[in-house]
Design an enzyme around this catalytic site. Structure first.
Site, PDB file in Angstrom:
ATOM      1  CG  ASN A 150      23.258 -84.496 -34.969  1.00 55.92           C
ATOM      2  OD1 ASN A 150      23.212 -83.289 -35.249  1.00 55.92           O
ATOM      3  ND2 ASN A 150      24.329 -85.045 -34.416  1.00 55.92           N
ATOM      4  CG  HIS A 152      25.040 -80.597 -34.761  1.00 52.21           C
ATOM      5  ND1 HIS A 152      25.902 -81.495 -35.335  1.00 52.21           N
ATOM      6  CD2 HIS A 152      24.902 -79.607 -35.685  1.00 52.21           C
ATOM      7  CE1 HIS A 152      26.258 -81.067 -36.530  1.00 52.21           C
ATOM      8  NE2 HIS A 152      25.675 -79.927 -36.763  1.00 52.21           N
ATOM      9  CD  GLU A 157      27.783 -83.584 -32.767  1.00 47.10           C
ATOM     10  OE1 GLU A 157      26.612 -83.389 -33.139  1.00 47.10           O
ATOM     11  OE2 GLU A 157      28.687 -83.958 -33.528  1.00 47.10           O
TER      12      GLU A 157
HETATM   13  P1  PGA Z   1      24.916 -77.245 -43.137  1.00 44.75           P
HETATM   14  O1  PGA Z   1      25.412 -77.717 -41.723  1.00 44.75           O
HETATM   15  O2  PGA Z   1      24.578 -75.811 -43.030  1.00 44.75           O
HETATM   16  O3  PGA Z   1      26.073 -77.492 -44.045  1.00 44.75           O
HETATM   17  O4  PGA Z   1      23.726 -78.080 -43.489  1.00 44.75           O
HETATM   18  C1  PGA Z   1      24.702 -77.421 -40.579  1.00 44.75           C
HETATM   19  C2  PGA Z   1      25.270 -78.214 -39.432  1.00 44.75           C
HETATM   20  O5  PGA Z   1      25.591 -79.399 -39.608  1.00 44.75           O
HETATM   21  O6  PGA Z   1      25.405 -77.652 -38.332  1.00 44.75           O
END
Ligand code: PGA
Length: 252
Positions: A150, A152, A157
């Site tokens: 998304n 973030h 967020e």
């Molecule tokens: P991920 O997570 O490296 O496990 O894809 C990244 C995030 O959600 O900030």
């Protein structure tokens, strides 16, 4: 459109994009960048994300340690964020991940690791302690990041407003499906995280993006305007930020 953004980023400022065929290659690129940084400043403060994106990078650092342990003898590690409510020894915590992937393989002594608890009795007080710790430590030399699906960054967020400094963050339903916590019967509703200014104060930022599940976030990062609704877009304001993206995540 994407090529315009790329040429805009070929200048020496803003988020710069490096596209490579594979996850292995972006991880190697990041490991090389870190080796250079450590050669220049052996006691550098390295702020670390957890999760899938930096996993191979950390494995490569552990491999480097086998042949060049002295490279890591002074590096300092700082945790980027933590799931709210999880004890440090919870298998799903960022704390456990950092111990497994960095502190143990790189033999980081306790005095070179800076952390905070997701299960502190009062999360706001713990966030205050983290702000104080950051003020004393100074900004990270290098910050390793992944991007959320998304958009973030850490647990900052998408929202109308972002917090500059360390704070308690309410997690979006999207973030509550993150693979680190999706198996938990009760998933965290909040987290403790560095703020956007804390991240942007880092001297160098390395954002790792891999896999088809990140293609949409990557497309937004390449095409959308800088906005608090896409926290990762704030990285485009940084003078020394690098986005290493594999072919699977690169939008066409
Ligand atoms: P991920 O997570 O490296 O496990 O894809 C990244 C995030 O959600 O900030």
């Amino acid at each position: 459109m994407i090529s315009d953004i790329l040429s805009m980023n070929s200048s020496s400022h803003g988020l710069r994009f490096i596209r490579r065929d594979s996850y292995e290659q972006i991880s190697e690129e990041a490991a090389g960048m870190l080796a250079d940084e450590l050669a220049a400043k052996p006691d550098l403060l390295l702020c670390v994300a957890t999760g899938g994106s930096p996993k191979r990078l950390y494995e490569l650092l552990a491999k480097q340690y086998q042949t060049a342990p002295q490279r890591f003898s002074r590096v300092r590690i700082l945790k980027l964020d933590e799931w709210g409510g999880l004890a440090p020894d919870d298998a799903a915590s960022c704390e456990t991940y950092i111990h497994q992937h960095l502190l143990t393989p790189l033999h980081i002594s306790a005095d070179r690791y800076f952390t905070f608890r997701g299960d502190a009795p009062d999360a706001e007080t713990e966030a205050g302690r983290l702000r104080l710790m950051l003020a004393q430590l100074g900004p990270p030399d290098v910050c390793i990041l992944g991007i959320g699906g998304n958009g973030h960054l850490a647990m900052n967020e998408p929202a109308n407003e972002l917090h500059p400094h360390a704070h308690v963050a309410r997690l979006t339903p999207h973030s509550q499906t993150h693979q680190m916590i999706q198996h938990l019967s009760t998933r965290p509703s909040f987290g403790l995280t560095m703020g956007i200014a804390d991240i942007l104060l880092s001297r160098k930022i390395i954002l790792l993006v891999n896999g088809a599940h990140k293609r949409e976030a990557m497309k937004r990062l390449l095409t959308e305007k800088i906005s608090t609704q896409l926290p990762a877009s704030l990285l485009r304001l940084h003078a020394n930020a690098w986005c290493l993206c594999d072919e699977a995540a690169w939008p066409e």
